[in-house]
Design a protein around this motif. Structure first.
Motif, PDB file in Angstrom:
ATOM      1  N   MET A 129     -13.144 -15.359  15.673  1.00 17.32           N
ATOM      2  CA  MET A 129     -13.814 -14.165  15.997  1.00 17.32           C
ATOM      3  C   MET A 129     -14.131 -13.644  17.415  1.00 17.32           C
ATOM      4  O   MET A 129     -14.403 -14.396  18.113  1.00 17.32           O
ATOM      5  CB  MET A 129     -15.261 -13.991  15.237  1.00 17.32           C
ATOM      6  CG  MET A 129     -15.898 -12.793  15.090  1.00 17.32           C
ATOM      7  SD  MET A 129     -15.404 -11.583  14.325  1.00 17.32           S
ATOM      8  CE  MET A 129     -16.593 -10.294  14.728  1.00 17.32           C
ATOM      9  N   TYR A 130     -13.616 -12.282  17.742  1.00 15.45           N
ATOM     10  CA  TYR A 130     -13.588 -11.851  19.094  1.00 15.45           C
ATOM     11  C   TYR A 130     -15.150 -11.471  19.301  1.00 15.45           C
ATOM     12  O   TYR A 130     -14.985 -11.288  20.636  1.00 15.45           O
ATOM     13  CB  TYR A 130     -12.735 -10.482  19.020  1.00 15.45           C
ATOM     14  CG  TYR A 130     -12.749  -9.755  18.008  1.00 15.45           C
ATOM     15  CD1 TYR A 130     -13.946  -8.872  18.022  1.00 15.45           C
ATOM     16  CD2 TYR A 130     -12.141  -9.649  16.820  1.00 15.45           C
ATOM     17  CE1 TYR A 130     -13.975  -7.930  17.174  1.00 15.45           C
ATOM     18  CE2 TYR A 130     -12.189  -8.686  15.862  1.00 15.45           C
ATOM     19  CZ  TYR A 130     -13.299  -7.900  15.978  1.00 15.45           C
ATOM     20  OH  TYR A 130     -13.299  -6.790  15.048  1.00 15.45           O
ATOM     21  N   LEU A 160     -24.692 -12.512   6.259  1.00 22.52           N
ATOM     22  CA  LEU A 160     -25.205 -14.221   5.763  1.00 22.52           C
ATOM     23  C   LEU A 160     -24.295 -15.126   6.549  1.00 22.52           C
ATOM     24  O   LEU A 160     -24.555 -16.326   6.729  1.00 22.52           O
ATOM     25  CB  LEU A 160     -24.972 -14.216   4.294  1.00 22.52           C
ATOM     26  CG  LEU A 160     -25.539 -13.523   3.453  1.00 22.52           C
ATOM     27  CD1 LEU A 160     -25.407 -13.613   1.902  1.00 22.52           C
ATOM     28  CD2 LEU A 160     -27.252 -14.091   3.660  1.00 22.52           C
ATOM     29  N   ALA A 161     -23.012 -14.728   7.325  1.00 27.00           N
ATOM     30  CA  ALA A 161     -22.324 -15.580   7.940  1.00 27.00           C
ATOM     31  C   ALA A 161     -22.981 -15.781   9.609  1.00 27.00           C
ATOM     32  O   ALA A 161     -22.421 -16.349  10.399  1.00 27.00           O
ATOM     33  CB  ALA A 161     -20.748 -15.182   8.038  1.00 27.00           C
ATOM     34  N   GLY A 162     -24.042 -15.011   9.656  1.00 29.53           N
ATOM     35  CA  GLY A 162     -24.486 -15.063  11.084  1.00 29.53           C
ATOM     36  C   GLY A 162     -24.165 -13.841  12.013  1.00 29.53           C
ATOM     37  O   GLY A 162     -24.423 -14.091  13.194  1.00 29.53           O
ATOM     38  N   ARG A 171     -16.210 -10.568   0.432  1.00 30.04           N
ATOM     39  CA  ARG A 171     -15.643 -11.952   0.706  1.00 30.04           C
ATOM     40  C   ARG A 171     -14.192 -12.147   1.400  1.00 30.04           C
ATOM     41  O   ARG A 171     -14.233 -12.787   2.421  1.00 30.04           O
ATOM     42  CB  ARG A 171     -15.560 -12.840  -0.571  1.00 30.04           C
ATOM     43  CG  ARG A 171     -15.225 -14.181  -0.348  1.00 30.04           C
ATOM     44  CD  ARG A 171     -16.397 -15.083   0.361  1.00 30.04           C
ATOM     45  NE  ARG A 171     -17.671 -14.897  -0.062  1.00 30.04           N
ATOM     46  CZ  ARG A 171     -18.194 -15.675  -1.144  1.00 30.04           C
ATOM     47  NH1 ARG A 171     -17.164 -16.529  -1.739  1.00 30.04           N
ATOM     48  NH2 ARG A 171     -19.435 -15.616  -1.763  1.00 30.04           N
ATOM     49  N   LEU A 172     -13.229 -11.393   0.801  1.00 31.51           N
ATOM     50  CA  LEU A 172     -12.144 -11.415   1.737  1.00 31.51           C
ATOM     51  C   LEU A 172     -11.985 -10.860   3.102  1.00 31.51           C
ATOM     52  O   LEU A 172     -11.503 -11.353   4.087  1.00 31.51           O
ATOM     53  CB  LEU A 172     -11.169 -10.465   0.835  1.00 31.51           C
ATOM     54  CG  LEU A 172      -9.387 -10.491   1.182  1.00 31.51           C
ATOM     55  CD1 LEU A 172      -8.997 -12.025   1.190  1.00 31.51           C
ATOM     56  CD2 LEU A 172      -8.667  -9.592   0.337  1.00 31.51           C
ATOM     57  N   LEU A 173     -12.802  -9.630   3.219  1.00 35.05           N
ATOM     58  CA  LEU A 173     -12.861  -9.164   4.686  1.00 35.05           C
ATOM     59  C   LEU A 173     -13.568 -10.189   5.611  1.00 35.05           C
ATOM     60  O   LEU A 173     -13.186 -10.244   6.652  1.00 35.05           O
ATOM     61  CB  LEU A 173     -13.624  -7.931   4.796  1.00 35.05           C
ATOM     62  CG  LEU A 173     -13.705  -7.161   6.185  1.00 35.05           C
ATOM     63  CD1 LEU A 173     -12.386  -6.533   6.139  1.00 35.05           C
ATOM     64  CD2 LEU A 173     -14.708  -6.287   6.091  1.00 35.05           C
ATOM     65  N   ARG A 174     -14.484 -10.773   5.202  1.00 31.03           N
ATOM     66  CA  ARG A 174     -15.364 -11.847   5.900  1.00 31.03           C
ATOM     67  C   ARG A 174     -14.467 -13.047   6.228  1.00 31.03           C
ATOM     68  O   ARG A 174     -14.413 -13.438   7.534  1.00 31.03           O
ATOM     69  CB  ARG A 174     -16.522 -12.548   5.118  1.00 31.03           C
ATOM     70  CG  ARG A 174     -17.437 -13.538   5.992  1.00 31.03           C
ATOM     71  CD  ARG A 174     -18.295 -14.320   5.217  1.00 31.03           C
ATOM     72  NE  ARG A 174     -17.514 -15.446   4.725  1.00 31.03           N
ATOM     73  CZ  ARG A 174     -17.861 -16.256   3.783  1.00 31.03           C
ATOM     74  NH1 ARG A 174     -19.114 -16.243   3.573  1.00 31.03           N
ATOM     75  NH2 ARG A 174     -16.985 -17.269   3.401  1.00 31.03           N
ATOM     76  N   ASN A 175     -13.597 -13.482   5.504  1.00 31.81           N
ATOM     77  CA  ASN A 175     -12.438 -14.492   5.719  1.00 31.81           C
ATOM     78  C   ASN A 175     -11.611 -13.916   6.707  1.00 31.81           C
ATOM     79  O   ASN A 175     -11.366 -14.823   7.550  1.00 31.81           O
ATOM     80  CB  ASN A 175     -11.716 -14.887   4.450  1.00 31.81           C
ATOM     81  CG  ASN A 175     -12.631 -15.529   3.293  1.00 31.81           C
ATOM     82  OD1 ASN A 175     -12.400 -15.406   1.939  1.00 31.81           O
ATOM     83  ND2 ASN A 175     -13.861 -16.067   3.793  1.00 31.81           N
ATOM     84  N   LEU A 197     -13.369 -13.560  10.401  1.00 31.43           N
ATOM     85  CA  LEU A 197     -13.925 -15.047  10.712  1.00 31.43           C
ATOM     86  C   LEU A 197     -12.702 -16.025  10.940  1.00 31.43           C
ATOM     87  O   LEU A 197     -12.909 -16.973  11.333  1.00 31.43           O
ATOM     88  CB  LEU A 197     -14.902 -15.552  10.084  1.00 31.43           C
ATOM     89  CG  LEU A 197     -16.355 -14.794  10.050  1.00 31.43           C
ATOM     90  CD1 LEU A 197     -17.478 -15.261   9.235  1.00 31.43           C
ATOM     91  CD2 LEU A 197     -16.577 -14.457  11.362  1.00 31.43           C
ATOM     92  N   GLY A 198     -11.614 -15.583  10.393  1.00 37.79           N
ATOM     93  CA  GLY A 198     -10.337 -16.352  10.430  1.00 37.79           C
ATOM     94  C   GLY A 198     -10.485 -17.613   9.581  1.00 37.79           C
ATOM     95  O   GLY A 198     -10.026 -18.753   9.638  1.00 37.79           O
ATOM     96  N   GLU A 199     -11.200 -17.453   8.659  1.00 38.35           N
ATOM     97  CA  GLU A 199     -11.467 -18.346   7.553  1.00 38.35           C
ATOM     98  C   GLU A 199     -10.053 -18.578   6.347  1.00 38.35           C
ATOM     99  O   GLU A 199      -9.389 -17.333   6.398  1.00 38.35           O
ATOM    100  CB  GLU A 199     -12.666 -18.182   6.676  1.00 38.35           C
ATOM    101  CG  GLU A 199     -13.999 -18.242   7.819  1.00 38.35           C
ATOM    102  CD  GLU A 199     -15.393 -17.790   7.095  1.00 38.35           C
ATOM    103  OE1 GLU A 199     -16.267 -18.107   7.243  1.00 38.35           O
ATOM    104  OE2 GLU A 199     -15.055 -17.033   5.899  1.00 38.35           O
ATOM    105  N   PRO A 200      -9.944 -19.573   5.761  1.00 42.04           N
ATOM    106  CA  PRO A 200      -8.842 -19.408   4.489  1.00 42.04           C
ATOM    107  C   PRO A 200      -9.355 -18.494   3.499  1.00 42.04           C
ATOM    108  O   PRO A 200     -10.666 -18.301   3.058  1.00 42.04           O
ATOM    109  CB  PRO A 200      -8.921 -20.913   4.046  1.00 42.04           C
ATOM    110  CG  PRO A 200      -9.605 -21.721   5.186  1.00 42.04           C
ATOM    111  CD  PRO A 200     -10.638 -20.902   5.932  1.00 42.04           C
TER     112      PRO A 200
END
Length: 399
Positions: free
Chosen positions: A1-2, A24-26, A361-365, A368-371
């Motif tokens: 995340m930039y 919720l991811a901070g 959920r997909l956008l957060r992933n 944040l560079g999550e799977p």
């Protein structure tokens, strides 16, 4: 995340779902809307959470992820506020699709076979089973399928619950705040100019629903999202007479149509308050919000073919709204390759309520560079249907 500060532009249900996931991811979150939260497209929807109307492909995959997430998300909402969870009116009542012609029955059988191959539950109902499930539905049918995974929510209540979680996690909401343009540095967006002043952040999410095309133009990175009008009739409260979401087999064809002229199909379902919602229509008329008697008449005629007993039921009101339409009928979810820091979450047309939590959920992933649970490539911004035509003219309103 930039960066750690993100602004979500649009406080409808998709924007609320994205805000919830990021907060919720901070992430420090600001949600901006030119009106009130959930007051535009979201408040004019029927609350569909469907898998039954989607053929195999990325949209169905996102729908199945969303359907799995909805009960989980609502359980988490209930931990914060039982009242907010109750206002969602979650109803996993299932859907029933009815064909009334031989051609419709054959098409429905083929469609269901493809869906089953993709993991969707679609159960054949014979005449006796259909009559037991829906006593008032027409007996002049040629086929019927039951989809136990279909569900319904109260759209504005659902959006408010999602946004409430985001605010409880520290997000800030700016209402009555119109986005006017972008502030950039090089090829990165660093802020947006609004009617309340400059808002700076590390990232911006275009979640403006049918106004996403206009908003993206104002930000300097146009995407081809257009409004597609839909109208709904609402009956007076009735004793229970519709027990599932029931629609005719023409509905799937109307959803997938790109025609500009009027498309109608019968979609009938009850609400917790006892009213029956009767849809649906699709037509491309820009942001013309006038109710058309001929459209409402066409909707009613289709519904009466499915539920003849509705002929004696009073209609107390009608309403309409705009769906965010993309020419290839797929949402836009991901980073804009032309303007660093800009993300898009929109273009769901009539499926935004159901797909919202999966989209968030997909956008957060992705941010944040999550799977990710699914391949997001089909929703990418730089595909021909999204960039191949210019967005709506700047005279339209935006979120």
């Amino acid at each position: 995340m930039y960066g750690t500060r993100v602004a979500v532009l649009g406080a409808g249900i998709v924007g609320a779902a994205c805000a919830r996931e990021l907060a919720l991811a901070g992430i420090e979150l600001i949600v901006v809307d030119r009106g009130a939260a959930a007051s535009a497209t979201t408040s004019h929807g029927e609350g569909n959470v469907l898998v039954s109307d989607k053929g195999p492909g990325p949209e169905l995959e996102l729908a199945r992820i969303s359907r799995k997430l909805w009960p989980q998300v609502l359980a988490e909402v209930a931990e914060r506020s039982a009242h907010a969870a109750h206002a969602v009116e979650w109803d996993p009542k299932g859907g029933i699709v009815v064909a009334t012609t031989g051609a419709g029955a054959r098409g429905l059988a083929r469609f269901a076979a493809d869906q089953r191959a993709a993991g969707v539950r679609a159960e054949v109902l014979d005449a006796e089973a259909l009559a037991e499930a829906e006593p008032y539905v027409t007996r002049e049918h040629t086929a019927a399928l039951y989809y136990p995974e279909d569900a319904q929510v109260q759209p504005a209540g659902a959006a408010s619950a999602l946004l409430g979680d985001a605010l409880a996690a520290g997000a800030t909401l700016w209402t009555g705040c119109e986005v006017l343009g972008a502030a950039t540095r090089g090829e990165r967006i660093t802020g947006v100019r609004t009617s309340a002043g400059l808002l700076e952040a590390d990232g911006f999410v275009n979640a403006a629903g049918p106004w996403s095309g206009e908003l993206s133009t104002r930000l300097g990175a146009p995407v081809d999202v257009r409004p597609r009008r839909g109208d709904v009739l609402v009956t007076t409260p009735l004793p229970p007479m519709v027990f599932h979401k029931v629609y005719d087999a023409d509905y799937v064809g109307a959803v997938g149509s790109s025609a500009e002229d009027l498309q109608t199909s019968a979609v009938v379902e009850s609400t917790r308050g006892g009213s029956v919602l009767i849809g649906s229509s699709r037509r491309r008329v820009g942001f013309d919000d006038r109710l058309r008697p001929e459209v409402l008449s066409a909707i009613a005629a289709k519904a009466l073919r499915l539920f003849p007993t509705l002929a004696k039921v009073p209609v107390m009101r009608a309403y309409g709204g705009f769906r965010p339409y993309v020419p290839d009928h797929l949402p836009i979810i991901g980073a804009d390759p032309r303007l660093a820091g800009l993300w898009h979450a929109g273009g769901h047309e009539g499926a935004g309520i159901g797909l919202s939590v999966g989209t968030g959920r997909l956008l957060r992933n992705l941010i944040l560079g999550e799977p990710t649970e699914m391949d997001a490539t089909p929703f990418r911004v730089d595909r021909p249907a999204v960039l191949g035509e210019s967005a709506p003219p700047a005279s339209e309103e935006t979120a």
